[in-house]
Design a protein around this motif. Structure first.
Motif, PDB file in Angstrom:
ATOM      1  N   ILE A 122      -0.294   5.156   1.972  1.00 12.61           N
ATOM      2  CA  ILE A 122      -1.655   4.637   2.161  1.00 12.61           C
ATOM      3  C   ILE A 122      -2.023   4.592   3.637  1.00 12.61           C
ATOM      4  CG2 ILE A 122      -3.081   2.558   1.954  1.00 12.61           C
ATOM      5  CD1 ILE A 122      -1.752   2.055  -0.744  1.00 12.61           C
ATOM      6  N   VAL A 123      -1.090   4.102   4.475  1.00 14.62           N
ATOM      7  CA  VAL A 123      -1.358   4.035   5.920  1.00 14.62           C
ATOM      8  C   VAL A 123      -1.451   5.434   6.513  1.00 14.62           C
ATOM      9  CG1 VAL A 123      -0.397   3.341   8.154  1.00 14.62           C
ATOM     10  CG2 VAL A 123      -0.338   1.755   6.223  1.00 14.62           C
ATOM     11  N   GLY A 124      -0.594   6.332   6.044  1.00  6.49           N
ATOM     12  CA  GLY A 124      -0.543   7.664   6.636  1.00  6.49           C
ATOM     13  C   GLY A 124      -1.581   8.635   6.126  1.00  6.49           C
ATOM     14  N   ALA A 125      -1.981   8.502   4.851  1.00  6.39           N
ATOM     15  CA  ALA A 125      -2.877   9.500   4.262  1.00  6.39           C
ATOM     16  C   ALA A 125      -4.050   8.902   3.498  1.00  6.39           C
ATOM     17  CB  ALA A 125      -2.078  10.435   3.342  1.00  6.39           C
ATOM     18  N   GLY A 126      -4.133   7.585   3.434  1.00 12.75           N
ATOM     19  CA  GLY A 126      -5.251   6.953   2.749  1.00 12.75           C
ATOM     20  C   GLY A 126      -4.932   6.607   1.304  1.00 12.75           C
ATOM     21  N   PHE A 127      -5.847   5.867   0.680  1.00  8.89           N
ATOM     22  CA  PHE A 127      -5.627   5.395  -0.688  1.00  8.89           C
ATOM     23  C   PHE A 127      -5.604   6.542  -1.694  1.00  8.89           C
ATOM     24  CE2 PHE A 127      -7.097   1.538   1.388  1.00  8.89           C
ATOM     25  CZ  PHE A 127      -6.249   0.587   0.852  1.00  8.89           C
ATOM     26  N   GLY A 128      -6.187   7.668  -1.357  1.00  9.11           N
ATOM     27  CA  GLY A 128      -6.186   8.814  -2.266  1.00  9.11           C
ATOM     28  C   GLY A 128      -4.830   9.465  -2.404  1.00  9.11           C
ATOM     29  N   ALA A 129      -3.860   9.044  -1.591  1.00  9.10           N
ATOM     30  CA  ALA A 129      -2.526   9.641  -1.663  1.00  9.10           C
ATOM     31  C   ALA A 129      -1.733   9.164  -2.873  1.00  9.10           C
ATOM     32  CB  ALA A 129      -1.745   9.325  -0.391  1.00  9.10           C
ATOM     33  N   ILE A 130      -2.203   8.117  -3.537  1.00 12.93           N
ATOM     34  CA  ILE A 130      -1.470   7.532  -4.655  1.00 12.93           C
ATOM     35  C   ILE A 130      -2.140   7.884  -5.978  1.00 12.93           C
ATOM     36  CG2 ILE A 130      -0.541   5.389  -5.622  1.00 12.93           C
ATOM     37  CD1 ILE A 130       0.496   6.096  -2.823  1.00 12.93           C
ATOM     38  N   ASP A 131      -1.340   8.296  -6.957  1.00 17.52           N
ATOM     39  CA  ASP A 131      -1.826   8.500  -8.321  1.00 17.52           C
ATOM     40  C   ASP A 131      -1.654   7.168  -9.048  1.00 17.52           C
ATOM     41  OD1 ASP A 131      -2.215   9.095 -11.027  1.00 17.52           O
ATOM     42  OD2 ASP A 131      -1.525  11.167 -10.762  1.00 17.52           O
ATOM     43  N   TYR A 132      -2.714   6.384  -9.105  1.00 16.91           N
ATOM     44  CA  TYR A 132      -2.615   5.027  -9.625  1.00 16.91           C
ATOM     45  C   TYR A 132      -2.363   4.996 -11.131  1.00 16.91           C
ATOM     46  CZ  TYR A 132      -4.313   3.825  -5.012  1.00 16.91           C
ATOM     47  OH  TYR A 132      -4.430   3.712  -3.651  1.00 16.91           O
ATOM     48  N   GLY A 133      -2.769   6.048 -11.829  1.00 23.16           N
ATOM     49  CA  GLY A 133      -2.493   6.118 -13.260  1.00 23.16           C
ATOM     50  C   GLY A 133      -1.003   6.200 -13.527  1.00 23.16           C
ATOM     51  N   VAL A 134      -0.312   7.059 -12.787  1.00 27.96           N
ATOM     52  CA  VAL A 134       1.139   7.190 -12.945  1.00 27.96           C
ATOM     53  C   VAL A 134       1.835   5.913 -12.477  1.00 27.96           C
ATOM     54  CG1 VAL A 134       3.186   8.468 -12.185  1.00 27.96           C
ATOM     55  CG2 VAL A 134       1.074   9.695 -12.705  1.00 27.96           C
ATOM     56  N   LEU A 135       1.357   5.344 -11.361  1.00 27.48           N
ATOM     57  CA  LEU A 135       1.948   4.107 -10.839  1.00 27.48           C
ATOM     58  C   LEU A 135       1.863   2.987 -11.878  1.00 27.48           C
ATOM     59  CD1 LEU A 135       3.160   2.635  -8.347  1.00 27.48           C
ATOM     60  CD2 LEU A 135       0.822   2.042  -7.694  1.00 27.48           C
ATOM     61  N   LEU A 136       0.720   2.907 -12.552  1.00 28.82           N
ATOM     62  CA  LEU A 136       0.534   1.853 -13.542  1.00 28.82           C
ATOM     63  C   LEU A 136       1.370   2.098 -14.792  1.00 28.82           C
ATOM     64  CD1 LEU A 136      -1.024  -0.687 -14.484  1.00 28.82           C
ATOM     65  CD2 LEU A 136      -2.781   0.855 -15.396  1.00 28.82           C
ATOM     66  N   SER A 137       1.320   3.335 -15.306  1.00 24.84           N
ATOM     67  CA  SER A 137       1.943   3.621 -16.602  1.00 24.84           C
ATOM     68  C   SER A 137       3.461   3.764 -16.528  1.00 24.84           C
ATOM     69  CB  SER A 137       1.343   4.897 -17.205  1.00 24.84           C
ATOM     70  OG  SER A 137       1.619   6.021 -16.389  1.00 24.84           O
ATOM     71  N   LYS A 138       3.969   4.271 -15.413  1.00 20.16           N
ATOM     72  CA  LYS A 138       5.399   4.560 -15.347  1.00 20.16           C
ATOM     73  C   LYS A 138       6.184   3.646 -14.411  1.00 20.16           C
ATOM     74  CE  LYS A 138       5.524   9.172 -17.169  1.00 20.16           C
ATOM     75  NZ  LYS A 138       6.316  10.416 -17.217  1.00 20.16           N
ATOM     76  N   VAL A 139       5.487   2.725 -13.728  1.00 17.24           N
ATOM     77  CA  VAL A 139       6.189   1.797 -12.837  1.00 17.24           C
ATOM     78  C   VAL A 139       5.826   0.345 -13.152  1.00 17.24           C
ATOM     79  CG1 VAL A 139       6.594   1.092 -10.448  1.00 17.24           C
ATOM     80  CG2 VAL A 139       6.357   3.515 -11.001  1.00 17.24           C
ATOM     81  N   LEU A 140       4.541   0.007 -13.043  1.00 16.84           N
ATOM     82  CA  LEU A 140       4.134  -1.393 -13.160  1.00 16.84           C
ATOM     83  C   LEU A 140       4.246  -1.935 -14.591  1.00 16.84           C
ATOM     84  CD1 LEU A 140       1.057  -1.454 -10.736  1.00 16.84           C
ATOM     85  CD2 LEU A 140       3.440  -2.069 -10.276  1.00 16.84           C
ATOM     86  N   LEU A 141       3.735  -1.181 -15.568  1.00 14.97           N
ATOM     87  CA  LEU A 141       3.829  -1.652 -16.950  1.00 14.97           C
ATOM     88  C   LEU A 141       5.278  -1.768 -17.436  1.00 14.97           C
ATOM     89  CD1 LEU A 141       0.795   0.042 -18.751  1.00 14.97           C
ATOM     90  CD2 LEU A 141       1.089  -2.369 -18.131  1.00 14.97           C
ATOM     91  N   PRO A 142       6.143  -0.756 -17.165  1.00 15.94           N
ATOM     92  CA  PRO A 142       7.557  -0.935 -17.525  1.00 15.94           C
ATOM     93  C   PRO A 142       8.198  -2.128 -16.822  1.00 15.94           C
ATOM     94  CG  PRO A 142       7.098   1.376 -17.125  1.00 15.94           C
ATOM     95  CD  PRO A 142       5.868   0.622 -16.705  1.00 15.94           C
ATOM     96  N   ALA A 143       7.763  -2.412 -15.578  1.00 17.09           N
ATOM     97  CA  ALA A 143       8.315  -3.558 -14.853  1.00 17.09           C
ATOM     98  C   ALA A 143       8.010  -4.863 -15.564  1.00 17.09           C
ATOM     99  CB  ALA A 143       7.761  -3.593 -13.436  1.00 17.09           C
ATOM    100  N   LEU A 144       6.859  -4.938 -16.218  1.00 19.99           N
ATOM    101  CA  LEU A 144       6.474  -6.153 -16.929  1.00 19.99           C
ATOM    102  C   LEU A 144       7.078  -6.214 -18.331  1.00 19.99           C
ATOM    103  CD1 LEU A 144       2.669  -6.304 -15.969  1.00 19.99           C
ATOM    104  CD2 LEU A 144       4.522  -7.726 -15.052  1.00 19.99           C
ATOM    105  N   CYS A 145       7.104  -5.074 -18.997  1.00 16.35           N
ATOM    106  CA  CYS A 145       7.500  -5.062 -20.411  1.00 16.35           C
ATOM    107  C   CYS A 145       9.013  -4.972 -20.620  1.00 16.35           C
ATOM    108  CB  CYS A 145       6.826  -3.886 -21.122  1.00 16.35           C
ATOM    109  SG  CYS A 145       5.016  -3.983 -21.146  1.00 16.35           S
TER     110      CYS A 145
END
Length: 413
Positions: A122-145
């Motif tokens: 984010i600092v180096g390339a901006g917020f567009g550098a992250i695929d938030y769909g993949v981050l949510l579905s394959k990292v954050l949701l598994p972390a909770l569930c």
């Protein structure tokens, strides 16, 4: 900065992160069998190291999630991730990993890595550098569930284990078989850990090679990447990570063989399923959830919610803390070679400081058993002859003390 040099630096730091991941997460597989005495500490970490090595070769789905999923590396979007950013993100992950190890806190190595990379990108390339769909579905949701699912599974399995082996017709239940079963179940967790966590470093190195133009985007990790990452995590696992083993083994609840077996089977099932689906799971969170669930499932067991709260705070702060460190490091690397040098020197300095502080409060394999387990082990070491001799000596001492007490009584006759 010379491209070859920065690529070499990133690969070296990535492998060091893999090493810290190994000793940070040894507890996920081996804390409970060590606590119950199913296997000795040194044999446990050696077995875990071998199985982590084997597991790293079994799948690459998680590596693909990291190398071509979370971070956008698509020329059509104008997003370009530089090796310097990856170096900064890795530094954030490594510093946080070693800091939480110093505290004996089983935080997530995976989330430290994701946080560091996301912050740096984010600092180096901006917020567009992250695929938030993949981050949510394959990292954050598994972390909770995943921890919740593993905890419920461990609770039910523990209830089932004690129900099957409950006292019948006045005969005491025999649960010794669970102690031996733990060797199998903990081995399965170690194997599963290799299939998930080692791949994260493979994905980072692959992402670096793609960002440097040394590998085609969308391709999986090369064999040499898989092999070096497998060796690094195995070596890290073999070093122990005794601080976190102590927390997981007896800090959350006093673990008995039946509940330990239930916790490990639940942990392994969740991790292996996630690896197959490409979920970049936190094995630490899953293992902690399983231990808590098994504690709730055993009648009379006490879950130490204070320790559980500390672990939960570690989970909560890991991703943002690593992201902040990775973002600051990425900001420094914008200055070029000087910035990369500053990040490297400061990072190494902090790691040396943490190591120095750890030596002042050393925790070794002898500290991993609870007081109850240690006392039980001490009794078991004595032979029958030694126990009879000790009993005679204790009885003689008691008679002598009684005689001396009588001799001191005044004669009132």
């Amino acid at each position: 900065m010379d491209l070859t040099l920065i690529v070499v630096l990133v690969i070296a730091l990535a492998l060091f992160f893999d090493f810290t991941n190994g000793f940070h997460d040894t507890a996920n597989a081996m804390a409970t069998p060590i606590a119950t005495g199913a296997i000795t500490p040194k044999k446990a970490v050696a077995l875990a190291a071998i199985l982590n090595l084997v597991g790293a070769f079994l799948s690459t789905e998680v590596a693909k999630t990291i190398s071509g999923g979370i971070i956008n590396e698509d020329p059509t979007t104008g997003v370009q991730i530089m090796p310097e950013m990856i170096f900064a993100g890795l530094m954030g992950a490594v510093v946080w990993n070693v800091f939480t190890w110093l505290l004996g806190l089983p935080s997530s190595s995976s989330h430290a890595l994701f946080g560091g990379l996301v912050g740096a990108a984010i600092v180096g390339a901006g917020f567009g550098a992250i695929d938030y769909g993949v981050l949510l579905s394959k990292v954050l949701l598994p972390a909770l569930c995943a921890p919740l699912i593993a905890g419920i599974s461990a609770y039910m399995c523990t209830k089932l284990a004690y129900s099957i082996t409950k006292r019948q017709n006045g005969v005491s239940p025999k649960r010794g078989g669970f102690r031996y079963g733990q060797i199998f179940s903990s081995s399965l967790v170690a194997l599963a850990h290799g299939t998930n966590d080692a791949q994260k470093t493979m994905g980072v190195i692959t992402l670096t090679l793609v960002a440097s133009g040394l590998q085609t985007a969308g391709t999986g990790p090369h064999l040499w990447v898989v092999a070096t990452c497998a060796i690094a995590i195995a070596l890290g696992t073999y070093t122990g990570g005794w601080r976190i083993i102590r927390t997981m083994g007896s800090g959350l609840t006093d673990v008995k063989p039946a509940q330990g077996f239930a916790a490990e089977v639940s942990t392994a099932s969740a991790i292996l399923t996630s690896s197959h689906l490409g979920f970049a799971l936190s094995t630490t969170q899953v293992a902690s959830g399983s231990v808590i669930g098994s504690g709730l499932g055993r009648k009379g067991a006490e879950v130490r919610w204070g320790t559980a709260g500390r672990i939960a705070l570690g989970w909560l702060f890991t991703l943002p803390a690593a992201a902040i460190i990775g973002g600051l490091a990425a900001w420094l690397t914008h200055t070029g070679a000087v910035g990369v040098g500053i990040v490297a020197v400061v990072g190494v300095g902090m790691l040396l400081l943490f190591w120095y502080l750890s030596r002042k409060n050393h925790v070794g394999h002898e500290d991993t058993l609870s007081d109850i387990d240690n006392s039980g082990a001490a009794v078991n070491i004595l032979s029958k002859k030694e126990r009879r001799a000790r009993a005679k000596a204790d009885a003689k001492a008691a008679r002598k003390a009684a005689q001396e007490a009588m001799d001191k009584e005044p004669d009132n006759s």
